[in-house]
Design an enzyme around this catalytic site. Structure first.
Site, PDB file in Angstrom:
ATOM      1  N   LYS A  93      -0.028  11.345   3.586  1.00  0.00           N
ATOM      2  CA  LYS A  93       0.166  10.101   3.076  1.00  0.00           C
ATOM      3  C   LYS A  93      -1.599   9.698   3.413  1.00  0.00           C
ATOM      4  CE  LYS A  93       0.758   6.288   1.546  1.00  0.00           C
ATOM      5  NZ  LYS A  93       1.191   5.900  -0.340  1.00  0.00           N
ATOM      6  N   LYS A 123      -7.794  -0.704   4.936  1.00  0.00           N
ATOM      7  CA  LYS A 123      -7.461  -0.162   5.924  1.00  0.00           C
ATOM      8  C   LYS A 123      -6.811   1.848   6.199  1.00  0.00           C
ATOM      9  CE  LYS A 123      -2.637   0.099   6.775  1.00  0.00           C
ATOM     10  NZ  LYS A 123      -1.439   0.699   6.040  1.00  0.00           N
TER      11      LYS A 123
HETATM   12  P1  NAD Z   1       2.537  -6.796   3.430  1.00  0.00           P
HETATM   13  O1  NAD Z   1       1.746  -6.793   3.648  1.00  0.00           O
HETATM   14  O2  NAD Z   1       3.288  -7.159   1.953  1.00  0.00           O
HETATM   15  O3  NAD Z   1       4.174  -6.374   4.494  1.00  0.00           O
HETATM   16  C1  NAD Z   1       3.878  -6.545   5.750  1.00  0.00           C
HETATM   17  C2  NAD Z   1       4.984  -7.238   6.345  1.00  0.00           C
HETATM   18  O4  NAD Z   1       5.386  -6.665   8.112  1.00  0.00           O
HETATM   19  C3  NAD Z   1       4.784  -8.996   6.801  1.00  0.00           C
HETATM   20  O5  NAD Z   1       6.173  -9.523   5.887  1.00  0.00           O
HETATM   21  C4  NAD Z   1       4.581  -8.602   7.658  1.00  0.00           C
HETATM   22  O6  NAD Z   1       4.745 -10.411   7.810  1.00  0.00           O
HETATM   23  C5  NAD Z   1       5.319  -8.345   8.730  1.00  0.00           C
HETATM   24  N1  NAD Z   1       4.748  -7.469   9.937  1.00  0.00           N
HETATM   25  C6  NAD Z   1       3.514  -8.013  10.025  1.00  0.00           C
HETATM   26  N2  NAD Z   1       3.146  -7.870  11.597  1.00  0.00           N
HETATM   27  C7  NAD Z   1       4.046  -8.115  12.288  1.00  0.00           C
HETATM   28  C8  NAD Z   1       4.843  -7.423  13.323  1.00  0.00           C
HETATM   29  N3  NAD Z   1       3.848  -7.403  14.425  1.00  0.00           N
HETATM   30  N4  NAD Z   1       6.325  -8.291  13.515  1.00  0.00           N
HETATM   31  C9  NAD Z   1       7.227  -8.415  12.277  1.00  0.00           C
HETATM   32  N5  NAD Z   1       6.475  -7.945  11.198  1.00  0.00           N
HETATM   33  C10 NAD Z   1       5.189  -8.394  10.497  1.00  0.00           C
HETATM   34  O7  NAD Z   1       2.262  -4.893   3.531  1.00  0.00           O
HETATM   35  P2  NAD Z   1       3.050  -3.484   2.083  1.00  0.00           P
HETATM   36  O8  NAD Z   1       2.028  -3.715   0.706  1.00  0.00           O
HETATM   37  O9  NAD Z   1       4.366  -4.000   2.042  1.00  0.00           O
HETATM   38  O10 NAD Z   1       2.758  -2.377   3.597  1.00  0.00           O
HETATM   39  C11 NAD Z   1       3.818  -1.889   4.134  1.00  0.00           C
HETATM   40  C12 NAD Z   1       2.899  -0.950   4.454  1.00  0.00           C
HETATM   41  O11 NAD Z   1       3.662   0.303   3.474  1.00  0.00           O
HETATM   42  C13 NAD Z   1       1.310  -0.565   4.493  1.00  0.00           C
HETATM   43  O12 NAD Z   1       1.575  -0.252   6.430  1.00  0.00           O
HETATM   44  C14 NAD Z   1       1.232  -0.084   3.604  1.00  0.00           C
HETATM   45  O13 NAD Z   1      -0.136   0.526   3.893  1.00  0.00           O
HETATM   46  C15 NAD Z   1       2.700   1.129   3.140  1.00  0.00           C
HETATM   47  N6  NAD Z   1       2.062   1.136   1.233  1.00  0.00           N
HETATM   48  C16 NAD Z   1       2.172   0.162   0.771  1.00  0.00           C
HETATM   49  C17 NAD Z   1       2.345   0.059  -0.639  1.00  0.00           C
HETATM   50  C18 NAD Z   1       2.130  -0.682  -1.531  1.00  0.00           C
HETATM   51  O14 NAD Z   1       2.160  -0.627  -2.857  1.00  0.00           O
HETATM   52  N7  NAD Z   1       2.372  -2.409  -0.955  1.00  0.00           N
HETATM   53  C19 NAD Z   1       2.514   2.082  -0.621  1.00  0.00           C
HETATM   54  C20 NAD Z   1       2.838   2.670  -0.489  1.00  0.00           C
HETATM   55  C21 NAD Z   1       2.111   2.697   0.650  1.00  0.00           C
END
Ligand code: NAD
Length: 296
Positions: free
Chosen positions: A170, A238
């Site tokens: 990734k 990140k």
């Molecule tokens: P986001 O910030 O929208 O969602 C993360 C969620 O985790 C939030 O709802 C937050 O409240 C929750 N959270 C944070 N700390 C927490 C804790 N200690 N306990 C419980 N809940 C907690 O992020 P996202 O865009 O959904 O991305 C999630 C992961 O997927 C990341 O690692 C990101 O790099 C990866 N990712 C994102 C995308 C994208 O297009 N958004 C694509 C591929 C991969």
């Protein structure tokens, strides 16, 4: 199968929704309970802590923003560790540090819990459509047990090696795609400032050697002035940091990656951290005074 999902964000809300729609029992947790409401209305069970999710489930998924948040969910007070039972499987679908995944796999393995890392590609659109690419590190037998659940989120599932290897794949992908994102912004800022119509430039480049996935999103993002995430600038920053850390660990110089990191940092310093990653073009537009937009 009793399943659990922690991290109901831009990605997790769709991924958890697919698990629920496929008929699995689902326990959920997030720092923001309100994020889980649509899932609770469809029958998911709310848990106040990650430990409660683990106690209620045989298989737990996480989709969390940073390595620190994964560490907290696993090792924190009332973390997953407090609810794990022998034979459980934990699948982290965040983009995470391979070395943290390896540490969690070692600690969990000591009490008979299998750990897979299964980061994804395809963005929020892929998450919503259930068409994510899923790169899985860890024990093949455990992958076989959870394959049916993963298939609710995406059919392109690649086993890539031991725990941590999913994230190696990734991070290599995001190193490339984030470089394409930054250089596409530069190419378009240059071309439009120097007098070419944005649609004409797009028509040319998307059938030429500069074509890439980021450019293909432009009609939904940059061309419309839509910089809502999607994939946020702070998460991209990140990811590039994790790729550069991996480069240091393995002695691989990544000079283009360093430049992309600076570009994302600059975008954050201009106040666009919580915008979609295409927002790297906004500081450039401020300099040129020419927005890269299509006329309505
Ligand atoms: P986001 O910030 O929208 O969602 C993360 C969620 O985790 C939030 O709802 C937050 O409240 C929750 N959270 C944070 N700390 C927490 C804790 N200690 N306990 C419980 N809940 C907690 O992020 P996202 O865009 O959904 O991305 C999630 C992961 O997927 C990341 O690692 C990101 O790099 C990866 N990712 C994102 C995308 C994208 O297009 N958004 C694509 C591929 C991969």
């Amino acid at each position: 199968m009793n399943t659990g999902f922690i991290g109901i964000g831009n990605m997790g809300k769709h991924m958890a929704g697919h698990i629920l729609d496929a008929g699995y029992n689902l326990a959920v947790n997030d720092l923001r309970k309100e994020a889980a409401v649509p899932l609770l209305e469809k029958g998911a069970k709310w848990c106040d802590t990650p430990g409660e999710v683990a106690a209620a489930s045989r298989v737990v998924f996480t989709s969390l923003p940073t390595p620190a948040s994964v560490e907290d969910v696993v090792y924190g007070r009332n973390g997953l560790r407090t609810g794990w039972k022998e034979g459980d499987i934990y699948i982290d679908m965040s983009t995470n540090s391979p070395s943290l995944i390896r540490r969690i796999a070692r600690d969990a393995g000591a009490i008979g819990v299998a750990v897979l890392d299964a980061p994804v590609s395809g963005g929020t659109k892929g998450a919503e459509a259930g068409t994510l690419v899923i790169m899985v590190g860890g024990d093949p037998d455990s992958l076989q047990k959870v394959r049916g659940v993963l298939e609710t989120m995406g059919k392109k599932i690649f086993p890539v090696g031991d725990a941590g290897c999913g994230n190696v794949a990734k991070l290599a992908n995001n190193l490339i795609s984030l470089a394409c994102n930054s250089i596409s912004a530069e190419g378009f800022a240059l071309g439009i400032k120097a007098g070419i119509n944005p649609q004409v430039l797009w028509d040319i480049i998307t059938v030429s050697t500069g074509n890439n996935w980021c450019l293909q999103q432009y009609h939904n993002t940059t061309f419309k002035g839509n910089f809502e995430p999607g994939f946020r600038v702070d998460l991209a920053y990140k990811d590039i940091g994790l790729a550069l850390d991996l480069g240091k660990e393995y002695g691989v110089p990544l000079p283009v990656g360093v430049t992309v990191q600076k570009d994302l940092q600059n975008t954050m310093m201009e106040g666009f951290s919580d915008k979609g990653v295409d927002a790297v073009i906004l500081p450039l537009e401020n300099v040129t005074g020419v927005p890269v937009r299509l006329d309505e």
